[in-house]
Write an enzyme that holds these catalytic residues in place. Structure first.
Site, mmCIF file in Angstrom:
data_model
loop_
_atom_site.group_PDB
_atom_site.id
_atom_site.type_symbol
_atom_site.label_atom_id
_atom_site.label_comp_id
_atom_site.label_asym_id
_atom_site.label_seq_id
_atom_site.Cartn_x
_atom_site.Cartn_y
_atom_site.Cartn_z
ATOM 1 N N SER A 1 4.881 -6.901 -1.106
ATOM 2 C CA SER A 1 4.421 -6.766 0.493
ATOM 3 C C SER A 1 4.948 -8.188 0.865
ATOM 4 O O SER A 1 4.608 -9.125 0.222
ATOM 5 C CB SER A 1 2.911 -6.778 0.729
ATOM 6 O OG SER A 1 2.247 -5.682 1.275
ATOM 7 N N SER A 2 5.621 -8.142 2.028
ATOM 8 C CA SER A 2 6.403 -9.356 2.574
ATOM 9 C C SER A 2 5.287 -10.677 2.948
ATOM 10 O O SER A 2 5.585 -11.758 2.618
ATOM 11 C CB SER A 2 7.396 -9.226 3.385
ATOM 12 O OG SER A 2 8.091 -8.508 3.025
ATOM 13 N N HIS A 3 4.066 -10.063 3.360
ATOM 14 C CA HIS A 3 3.427 -11.204 3.849
ATOM 15 C C HIS A 3 2.639 -12.056 3.073
ATOM 16 O O HIS A 3 2.096 -13.151 3.205
ATOM 17 C CB HIS A 3 2.202 -10.533 4.975
ATOM 18 C CG HIS A 3 1.177 -9.983 4.387
ATOM 19 N ND1 HIS A 3 -0.119 -9.957 4.185
ATOM 20 C CD2 HIS A 3 1.237 -8.342 3.844
ATOM 21 C CE1 HIS A 3 -0.605 -9.015 3.485
ATOM 22 N NE2 HIS A 3 0.043 -8.101 3.239
ATOM 23 N N ASN B 1 -5.286 -9.467 -7.993
ATOM 24 C CA ASN B 1 -5.269 -10.240 -6.717
ATOM 25 C C ASN B 1 -6.684 -10.770 -6.506
ATOM 26 O O ASN B 1 -7.156 -11.711 -5.780
ATOM 27 C CB ASN B 1 -5.198 -9.173 -5.469
ATOM 28 C CG ASN B 1 -5.901 -7.912 -5.673
ATOM 29 O OD1 ASN B 1 -5.824 -7.073 -6.566
ATOM 30 N ND2 ASN B 1 -6.756 -7.702 -4.706
ATOM 31 N N GLN C 1 1.364 -9.828 -5.769
ATOM 32 C CA GLN C 1 0.796 -11.305 -5.995
ATOM 33 C C GLN C 1 1.558 -12.082 -7.002
ATOM 34 O O GLN C 1 1.088 -13.274 -7.322
ATOM 35 C CB GLN C 1 -0.590 -11.339 -6.531
ATOM 36 C CG GLN C 1 -1.637 -10.738 -5.525
ATOM 37 C CD GLN C 1 -1.812 -11.439 -4.303
ATOM 38 O OE1 GLN C 1 -1.649 -12.727 -4.083
ATOM 39 N NE2 GLN C 1 -2.549 -10.898 -3.399
ATOM 40 N N THR D 1 0.808 -1.052 -0.180
ATOM 41 C CA THR D 1 0.027 0.052 0.108
ATOM 42 C C THR D 1 0.700 1.285 -0.070
ATOM 43 O O THR D 1 0.683 2.057 -0.934
ATOM 44 C CB THR D 1 -0.844 -0.071 1.277
ATOM 45 O OG1 THR D 1 -1.622 -1.338 1.200
ATOM 46 C CG2 THR D 1 -1.743 1.281 1.373
ATOM 47 N N THR E 1 12.136 5.033 11.326
ATOM 48 C CA THR E 1 13.333 3.906 11.788
ATOM 49 C C THR E 1 13.305 2.516 11.253
ATOM 50 O O THR E 1 12.325 2.079 10.774
ATOM 51 C CB THR E 1 13.099 3.827 13.482
ATOM 52 O OG1 THR E 1 12.960 4.772 14.080
ATOM 53 C CG2 THR E 1 14.221 2.784 13.882
ATOM 54 N N CYS F 1 -9.337 -6.503 0.967
ATOM 55 C CA CYS F 1 -9.314 -5.037 1.061
ATOM 56 C C CYS F 1 -10.366 -4.310 0.768
ATOM 57 O O CYS F 1 -10.200 -3.198 1.016
ATOM 58 C CB CYS F 1 -8.315 -4.737 0.152
ATOM 59 S SG CYS F 1 -6.687 -5.447 0.448
HETATM 60 N N1 PMP Z 1 -1.586 -4.926 -4.113
HETATM 61 C C1 PMP Z 1 -1.950 -5.978 -4.143
HETATM 62 C C2 PMP Z 1 -2.156 -6.607 -5.495
HETATM 63 C C3 PMP Z 1 -2.500 -6.821 -3.094
HETATM 64 O O1 PMP Z 1 -2.828 -8.116 -3.257
HETATM 65 C C4 PMP Z 1 -2.534 -5.978 -1.950
HETATM 66 C C5 PMP Z 1 -2.889 -6.785 -0.582
HETATM 67 N N2 PMP Z 1 -4.047 -7.278 -0.852
HETATM 68 C C6 PMP Z 1 -1.719 -4.840 -1.846
HETATM 69 C C7 PMP Z 1 -1.572 -4.203 -2.856
HETATM 70 C C8 PMP Z 1 -1.725 -4.206 -0.389
HETATM 71 O O2 PMP Z 1 -0.771 -4.785 0.369
HETATM 72 P P1 PMP Z 1 -0.767 -4.555 1.936
HETATM 73 O O3 PMP Z 1 -2.048 -4.616 2.363
HETATM 74 O O4 PMP Z 1 0.226 -5.493 2.422
HETATM 75 O O5 PMP Z 1 -0.415 -2.921 1.771
#
Ligand code: PMP
Length: 378
Positions: A197-199, A150, A179, A70, A235, A321
């Site tokens: 995004s790492s997760h 996504n 993705q 994001t 930080t 989201c």
């Molecule tokens: N871009 C895409 C294509 C995503 O799938 C996501 C998470 N659903 C995001 C951006 C945003 O990632 P985050 O919520 O970890 O900031």
């Protein structure tokens, strides 16, 4: 439990968690002017270099750590507009982007800060290099097209789009690769800005970054300290950076084998979707094997998702989201699907731990639910 919601997020991998805990020993602020600070800084920079090397981007890109995709998407789009104030302000994107791109575009358009042009998707929801090429001109400052959608898994030809953009030397190409990173083998060195995004690949939540091609002028959008070359103040966290690297390394190392396994799972489920009288597919075999989206022909998605959840089967109706605020998928609507289809879609998304047995069990459970719902007359 069957967890088919990996596109929303997944668990941190045990090795990434172990790396986080070990790195926590180097807790000093990397900007502190003492030995512990220098050590933390040194480890952070080595991790940054290793992450770039892992993706073959060492000579072409730098990496700015951020709180996730994001923030990286916001930084990419607004940072470029601010970085090149005297260039044309035309942006090419699509209405199928994630809200962290789409809502920035809407803000810029509404406030006349940019002229945003929305490209038309192909039938499968991807944006073709030809569509990009058709809209390119000397006024285009930025092209922002996601690698993998996504919601549907639609995969755009990022290398082809990069070539189309490069024909206009002043234009910059950004892709939201959230993705795709660690999942789809992509050649990214011709892409100017890459968010992640790492997760989404077994790393910790609340962290990610933006790869920026060397020479690109990216302005900061947050104001604060000098961290991350002043582009992203705040930080830095060596533990988050190194655990992300470990998770990405695990994914990259087994990218082909994971891709093949996800493909077998997706094919089995797609055969079921195509054969069932209850469902119609919104994904194609051309897309990412990690995401399969289908619509229910006669039933409400919210009812089925809840019934699945009651049996410990976790899937999404619309993406996490936007699911709390909009009752339907903006992506499917933009793809021209019917109201019934875009209001009643289900997304299954797979990760490293997903198995064919889970896919078979999913089919058995959902068919049971279809029957129960029918018997109740819902
Ligand atoms: N871009 C895409 C294509 C995503 O799938 C996501 C998470 N659903 C995001 C951006 C945003 O990632 P985050 O919520 O970890 O900031």
């Amino acid at each position: 439990m069957i967890y088919f919601d990996h596109a929303a997020t997944g668990p941190i991998s045990p090795k990434a968690l172990e790396a986080f805990n070990l790195a926590n020993g180097h807790f000093a602020n990397p900007e502190s002017l003492h030995k512990a600070g220098y050590e933390a800084k040194n480890y952070l920079e080595r991790t940054r270099e290793a992450t770039l090397a892992l993706l073959g981007l060492s000579s072409s890109h730098r990496l700015i750590f951020a709180s996730g995709a994001t923030e990286a998407n916001n930084l990419a789009i607004r940072g470029i507009l601010q970085g090149y104030p005297s260039r044309g302000h035309k942006i090419l994107t699509s209405k199928l982007e994630h809200p962290s791109v789409l809502n920035v575009m809407e803000y810029l358009d509404r406030n006349k800060l940019a002229k945003v042009v929305y490209l038309s998707p192909d039938e499968d929801g991807s944006i073709s290099p030809e569509e990009v090429a058709r809209h390119m001109d000397d006024e285009v400052l930025l092209v922002s097209i996601m690698a993998v959608n996504n919601e549907t898994g639609a995969l755009s030809d990022i290398e082809g789009i990069a070539r189309a953009v490069k024909k206009y030397p002043k234009a910059i190409f950004h892709t939201d690769a959230t993705q795709a990173l660690g999942k789809i083998p992509l050649k990214l060195d011709e892409v100017d800005l890459i968010s992640y995004s790492s997760h989404k690949f077994g790393g910790p939540k609340g962290t990610g970054g933006l790869f920026v091609r060397k020479g690109i002028l990216l302005s900061n959008i947050l104001y604060g300290g000098d961290q991350e070359e002043g582009t992203r103040p705040g930080t830095e966290s060596y533990p988050l950076a190194v655990s992300s690297y470990i998770a990405l390394e695990e994914e990259v190392r087994s990218i082909r084998e994971n891709h093949e396994r996800a493909d077998r799972i997706r094919r089995l489920l797609l055969d079921w979707v195509d054969g069932s009288k209850e469902t119609t597919s919104n994904s194609t075999l051309k897309g990412s094997p990690y995401i399969l989206n289908f619509s229910l022909k006669h039933k409400k998605a919210s009812v089925i998702v809840e019934a699945l959840s009651n049996k410990s089967v976790y899937v999404s109706s619309v993406s996490a989201c936007s699911s709390k605020h909009s009752p339907y998928s903006h992506v499917l609507k933009e793809m021209g699907k019917s109201q019934g289809d875009y209001e009643n879609s289900i997304r299954l998304s797979f990760g490293q731990s997903s198995t064919l047995d889970e896919a078979r069990e999913f089919i058995r459970i959902i068919e049971g639910i279809f029957k129960e719902v029918k018997d109740r007359g819902q």
